[in-house]
Design an enzyme around this catalytic site. Structure first.
Site, PDB file in Angstrom:
ATOM      1  N   HIS A   1      10.638   2.878  -9.288  1.00  0.00           N
ATOM      2  CA  HIS A   1      10.261   3.324  -8.033  1.00  0.00           C
ATOM      3  C   HIS A   1       8.847   4.079  -7.618  1.00  0.00           C
ATOM      4  CE1 HIS A   1      11.619   6.964  -5.061  1.00  0.00           C
ATOM      5  NE2 HIS A   1      11.432   5.691  -4.466  1.00  0.00           N
TER       6      HIS A   1
ATOM      7  N   GLU B   1       7.991  -0.780  -7.171  1.00  0.00           N
ATOM      8  CA  GLU B   1       8.102  -0.422  -6.032  1.00  0.00           C
ATOM      9  C   GLU B   1       6.973   0.376  -5.547  1.00  0.00           C
ATOM     10  OE1 GLU B   1       9.721   2.038  -2.446  1.00  0.00           O
ATOM     11  OE2 GLU B   1       8.915   2.877  -4.401  1.00  0.00           O
TER      12      GLU B   1
ATOM     13  N   GLU C   1       7.065  -1.354   0.143  1.00  0.00           N
ATOM     14  CA  GLU C   1       7.407  -0.755   1.405  1.00  0.00           C
ATOM     15  C   GLU C   1       6.375  -0.374   2.384  1.00  0.00           C
ATOM     16  OE1 GLU C   1       9.956   2.834   0.651  1.00  0.00           O
ATOM     17  OE2 GLU C   1       9.946   3.118   2.895  1.00  0.00           O
TER      18      GLU C   1
ATOM     19  N   HIS D   1       3.299   7.950  -0.610  1.00  0.00           N
ATOM     20  CA  HIS D   1       4.650   8.031   0.067  1.00  0.00           C
ATOM     21  C   HIS D   1       4.626   8.987   0.948  1.00  0.00           C
ATOM     22  CE1 HIS D   1       8.473   9.974   0.607  1.00  0.00           C
ATOM     23  NE2 HIS D   1       9.011   8.550   0.080  1.00  0.00           N
TER      24      HIS D   1
ATOM     25  N   ASP E   1       4.481   2.256  -1.693  1.00  0.00           N
ATOM     26  CA  ASP E   1       4.532   2.550  -0.382  1.00  0.00           C
ATOM     27  C   ASP E   1       3.202   2.544   0.225  1.00  0.00           C
ATOM     28  OD1 ASP E   1       7.418   3.926  -0.290  1.00  0.00           O
ATOM     29  OD2 ASP E   1       6.399   5.152  -1.856  1.00  0.00           O
TER      30      ASP E   1
HETATM   31  O1  G3P Z   1      12.638   1.554  -2.321  1.00  0.00           O
HETATM   32  C1  G3P Z   1      13.494   2.656  -1.573  1.00  0.00           C
HETATM   33  C2  G3P Z   1      12.730   3.932  -1.746  1.00  0.00           C
HETATM   34  O2  G3P Z   1      11.717   3.927  -2.026  1.00  0.00           O
HETATM   35  C3  G3P Z   1      13.076   4.336  -0.267  1.00  0.00           C
HETATM   36  O3  G3P Z   1      12.887   5.804  -0.352  1.00  0.00           O
HETATM   37  O4  G3P Z   1      11.477   7.903   0.638  1.00  0.00           O
HETATM   38  O5  G3P Z   1      11.322   6.875  -1.876  1.00  0.00           O
HETATM   39  O6  G3P Z   1      10.310   5.503   0.155  1.00  0.00           O
HETATM   40  P1  G3P Z   1      11.677   6.727  -0.254  1.00  0.00           P
HETATM   41 CA    CA Z   2       9.404   3.839  -1.006  1.00  0.00          CA
END
Ligand code: G3P
Ligand code: CA
Length: 291
Positions: free
Chosen positions: A40, A67, A150, A82, A69
């Site tokens: 993450h 993952e 994401e 993020h 953002d």
């Molecule tokens: O991948 C899911 C998760 O990242 C969603 O929440 O706020 O950490 O982007 P967040």
């Molecule tokens: Ca995320």
């Protein structure tokens, strides 16, 4: 039922004993596939989130899937971050003290490239930069890693889906191998996920959220995954999602987030989730076994 690898081995050995003793072949039930551990924001418990160092840390831990953002700067560069402001994870307030509230979309790529995105986490990471999406993609390739991308706050960045698809295409990420094995694009914005599916129909997509069971077929028209917060999951809900076929004719998958402890990961694996997104993906992988 999900069986961790040790249980599978025990089951097989028991099967062999039964064969020897009774000559009646006994086979262990095939284990369900262990959920995929996903780092993450990179391995963000150990290195500053959404940096190349966090991707490298995931690789060092043997984690394939990362993952991140993605957002867009004032001059149209895609970057990995993020929050929708730069304050928490960089030294922007020191470098540009008069620019509060330091929104990502108010800064140019050149300005953001000056920021330190590591010191807030640890002095060990001082000088780490906010990566562009291009840099992040190249690092994934160099590390032989796979990307769960994401689209963060798409409502702030009209047209970002087309920008992302173009960047992926420019960097060679939309060829058949990458599309089949190395890329998923997800968002909390259903419209954004749908736009990605319309622009690049072969790409695997995910909707972040918890749609009601009766709405799942609507999401399944453009999303291959439904990815809820883990506290929202029940065994019945996981089954309901997986019983619907997605846009590529396969059962919808469930990647859940953000899970950092082994017992919870095992409980979710028992529910049959397909992926677990974690700041400590090594701890999850070790608890559930598998990839
Ligand atoms: O991948 C899911 C998760 O990242 C969603 O929440 O706020 O950490 O982007 P967040
Ligand atoms: Ca995320």
């Amino acid at each position: 039922m999900y069986l961790r690898p040790t249980a599978v081995v025990t089951g097989s050995l028991l099967g062999v004993s039964a064969l020897v003793l009774t000559t009646a072949p006994t086979q262990a039930a095939p284990a369900a596939k262990a959920p995929l551990p996903v780092a993450h924001r990179g391995a963000s418990a150990y290195a500053p989130e959404n940096t190349l160092a966090a991707a490298d840390k995931a690789r060092e831990l043997g984690i394939d899937w990362v993952e991140n953002d993605v957002q867009r700067t004032r001059d149209g560069e895609l970057i990995v971050m993020h929050d929708d402001t730069l304050k928490r994870t960089t030294d922007v307030a020191e470098v540009f003290p008069d620019r509060a509230p330091w929104k990502v979309g108010d800064f140019t790529a050149k300005e953001i490239a000056q920021l330190d995105a590591g010191s807030w986490f640890s002095t060990k990471y001082a000088g780490e930069r906010v990566p562009t999406l291009k840099q992040f993609l190249n690092r994934m390739t160099a590390n032989r890693q796979k990307l769960l991308l994401e689209i963060k706050k798409p409502e702030l960045y009209p047209g970002i889906e087309a920008d992302i698809v173009k960047e992926l295409s420019n960097e060679g990420w939309l060829g058949p191998f990458n599309v089949r094995r190395k890329l998923i694009i997800q968002s909390f914005g259903a419209d954004s996920v749908k736009k990605v599916h319309d622009l690049a129909p072969t790409v695997k997509t995910g909707f972040l959220g918890t749609p009601s069971v009766d709405k799942l077929p609507d999401y399944a028209k453009f999303s291959d995954q439904v990815n809820p917060r883990y506290t929202d999951l029940t065994p019945d809900y996981v089954k309901a999602i997986q019983s619907v076929k997605g846009p590529h004719g396969k059962p919808l998958e469930v990647f859940t987030w953000t899970v950092d402890d082994g017992p919870t990961a095992v409980r979710l694996a028992d529910m049959g989730v397909d992926g677990i997104i974690s700041n400590k993906p090594d701890a999850i992988r070790d608890a559930i076994g598998g990839r």
